[in-house]
Scaffold this active site. Sequence first.
Site, PDB file in Angstrom:
ATOM      1  N   ASP A 237       0.853  -1.401  -0.036  1.00 57.48           N
ATOM      2  CA  ASP A 237      -0.104  -0.084  -0.117  1.00 57.48           C
ATOM      3  C   ASP A 237       0.735   1.219   0.021  1.00 57.48           C
ATOM      4  OD1 ASP A 237      -2.309   1.642   0.018  1.00 57.48           O
ATOM      5  OD2 ASP A 237      -2.917   0.983   2.229  1.00 57.48           O
ATOM      6  N   LYS A 238       0.133   2.132  -0.332  1.00 57.19           N
ATOM      7  CA  LYS A 238       0.822   3.744  -0.253  1.00 57.19           C
ATOM      8  C   LYS A 238      -0.090   4.400   0.866  1.00 57.19           C
ATOM      9  CE  LYS A 238      -0.794   7.078  -1.689  1.00 57.19           C
ATOM     10  NZ  LYS A 238      -1.075   8.554  -1.711  1.00 57.19           N
ATOM     11  N   HIS A 239       0.472   5.304   1.307  1.00 57.76           N
ATOM     12  CA  HIS A 239      -0.282   6.398   2.334  1.00 57.76           C
ATOM     13  C   HIS A 239       0.263   7.695   2.125  1.00 57.76           C
ATOM     14  CE1 HIS A 239      -3.190   7.438   5.318  1.00 57.76           C
ATOM     15  NE2 HIS A 239      -2.283   7.864   6.101  1.00 57.76           N
ATOM     16  N   SER A 240      -0.784   8.629   2.248  1.00 58.71           N
ATOM     17  CA  SER A 240      -0.123  10.077   2.047  1.00 58.71           C
ATOM     18  C   SER A 240      -0.513  10.967   3.595  1.00 58.71           C
ATOM     19  CB  SER A 240      -0.544  10.638   1.026  1.00 58.71           C
ATOM     20  OG  SER A 240      -0.705  12.136   1.170  1.00 58.71           O
TER      21      SER A 240
ATOM     22  N   THR B  49      -9.561  10.634  -0.107  1.00 59.04           N
ATOM     23  CA  THR B  49      -9.749   9.825  -1.031  1.00 59.04           C
ATOM     24  C   THR B  49     -11.200   8.962  -0.904  1.00 59.04           C
ATOM     25  OG1 THR B  49      -7.541   8.996  -1.037  1.00 59.04           O
ATOM     26  CG2 THR B  49      -9.217   7.430  -2.060  1.00 59.04           C
TER      27      THR B  49
ATOM     28  N   ARG C 118      -6.784  13.286  21.687  1.00 60.43           N
ATOM     29  CA  ARG C 118      -5.729  14.009  21.184  1.00 60.43           C
ATOM     30  C   ARG C 118      -6.149  15.666  20.565  1.00 60.43           C
ATOM     31  NH1 ARG C 118      -2.725  10.923  16.968  1.00 60.43           N
ATOM     32  NH2 ARG C 118      -1.527  12.828  16.833  1.00 60.43           N
TER      33      ARG C 118
ATOM     34  N   SER D 237      -0.141   6.275  15.342  1.00 60.74           N
ATOM     35  CA  SER D 237      -1.406   6.556  14.626  1.00 60.74           C
ATOM     36  C   SER D 237      -1.678   6.314  13.131  1.00 60.74           C
ATOM     37  CB  SER D 237      -2.045   7.886  15.104  1.00 60.74           C
ATOM     38  OG  SER D 237      -2.916   8.245  14.156  1.00 60.74           O
TER      39      SER D 237
ATOM     40  N   LYS E  85      -2.837   1.876  12.014  1.00 59.75           N
ATOM     41  CA  LYS E  85      -3.977   1.538  11.282  1.00 59.75           C
ATOM     42  C   LYS E  85      -3.530   0.869  10.024  1.00 59.75           C
ATOM     43  CE  LYS E  85      -5.471   6.057  10.978  1.00 59.75           C
ATOM     44  NZ  LYS E  85      -4.784   6.941  11.981  1.00 59.75           N
ATOM     45  N   LYS E  86      -2.216   1.615   9.383  1.00 60.77           N
ATOM     46  CA  LYS E  86      -1.871   0.972   8.144  1.00 60.77           C
ATOM     47  C   LYS E  86      -1.430  -0.671   8.188  1.00 60.77           C
ATOM     48  CE  LYS E  86      -3.109   3.521   5.027  1.00 60.77           C
ATOM     49  NZ  LYS E  86      -3.883   2.774   3.597  1.00 60.77           N
TER      50      LYS E  86
HETATM   51  N1  URA Z   1      -3.264  11.301  10.621  1.00 61.14           N
HETATM   52  C1  URA Z   1      -3.445  10.350  11.422  1.00 61.14           C
HETATM   53  O1  URA Z   1      -3.813   9.193  10.980  1.00 61.14           O
HETATM   54  N2  URA Z   1      -2.996  10.360  12.713  1.00 61.14           N
HETATM   55  C2  URA Z   1      -2.413  11.588  13.268  1.00 61.14           C
HETATM   56  O2  URA Z   1      -1.948  11.259  14.381  1.00 61.14           O
HETATM   57  C3  URA Z   1      -2.031  12.441  12.348  1.00 61.14           C
HETATM   58  C4  URA Z   1      -2.263  12.588  10.939  1.00 61.14           C
END
Ligand code: URA
Length: 444
Positions: free
Chosen positions: A82-85, A122, A170, A185, A189-190
């Site tokens: 995967d890619k994440h931005s 997205t 937060r 964080s 998730k990724k």
């Molecule tokens: N994106 C996230 O998913 N978590 C963060 O803490 C900051 C940006």
Amino acid sequence: MMIQEILRRKRDGQTLDHTMLRLVMNGIADGSIGDAQIGAFAMAVYLNGMRREEAVALTEAIRDSGQVMRWDDLDLDGPVLDKHSTGGVGDLVSLVLGPWVAACGGFVPMVSGRGLGHTGGTLDKLESIPGYDVAPSDATFRRLVKEAGVAIIGQTGSLAPADKRLYAVRDVTATVESLPLIVASILGKKLACGLETLVMDVKVGSGAFMPTPQAARELAEAIVAIGCDAGTKTSVLLTDMNQPLADCAGNALEILEALRLLRGEKGESRLHDVTRALALEILIQSGIASDIADATRRLDRALDSGEALERFSRMVHGLGGPGDLAERPHHYLEAAPYETEIAADASGTLGAIDTRALGLAVVELGGGRRNAGDTIDHRVGLSRIAALGQRVERGQPLARIHARSESEASAVSERLRAAFSLSDTSSDAPPPLIHATLRREDLP
Ligand code: URA
């Protein structure tokens, strides 16, 4: 161990181990830890930071606080990646990269987000497509990943649930800007998606999440170190966000742009070049390609043969969208009822763009949310956005506004004009598209 004892340790600057962090994250996920204790945890981490191994343990504890996807039973004949931005304006890379890399033999279970602040999301873009379901059943998601090689969906409640509560606390306790909390964080998730390889696109510039190039670099280094230590081969490209990546911003407008790119019509664009650079990195890091020449050949073939577009169409149709979106996009993607241009009030060379202001204008036009739960208008946005370094004569357009009405367009037009800085003297070359690439072996 009692939670308050763990909090005391962190408050006093000591290190938390795996067991303690798992206790806290599982307690956040199952509701046994209250918001006051979550806030105290976040503030203690914010003030004292975390050692690298502690941040790895936090990332793993977030990842394991819910379902962790497994793909080994599907007999996939390629790597899961995967890619994440970190998010930007006109950043529609995911829409193109997912199917493009799938057409080269990767499997991309992409769990994406919605727009945040001035940046687009997205999922919001995909929801411009009538019928597209961002929350399919687990079985549909897995079937599509296997059959189309790519499925882009939203976060499910069972994926890294500790992050959802921790992030919400937060947000209201002034603890978002903590490097270990941000990295855990994002990666928690990724990594819950069961990835072998991850390429992160960390944005730098006036429309980026991290405020300075130095902060973006620190985030990039932390992501590579912690992602690799947590067992996923992770690299980062630092890419430019001193101007929108595409020359448009807005949900349906960006789907149209993705289709143009997948048809091979945008070979000369910044969007194409950044998407290609990220795709090259992912093909090489995952072992699909042996080197840059091999990766380039595979990417060219996937685009020229129409296979990348075909993967996108299969994903859209498999998730409930029209089977002929690529053939008849304007039939399905509604246009905004009112369009106008903003014209330059002087002549000059475009020396700077306040990219954040452009993103906020799209939100104000209705293309993003001011409050969680707002519905968005997929039709609105900006197109034909002028590029840095471009010569513009007085009266010539800087961008085209797509709005619901003339009054909504004029409400943003002055601020939009002010977001473009023209100068007679500017001879600065536009910033590089790729500021740096960071892999494990590059770390200090
Ligand atoms: N994106 C996230 O998913 N978590 C963060 O803490 C900051 C940006």
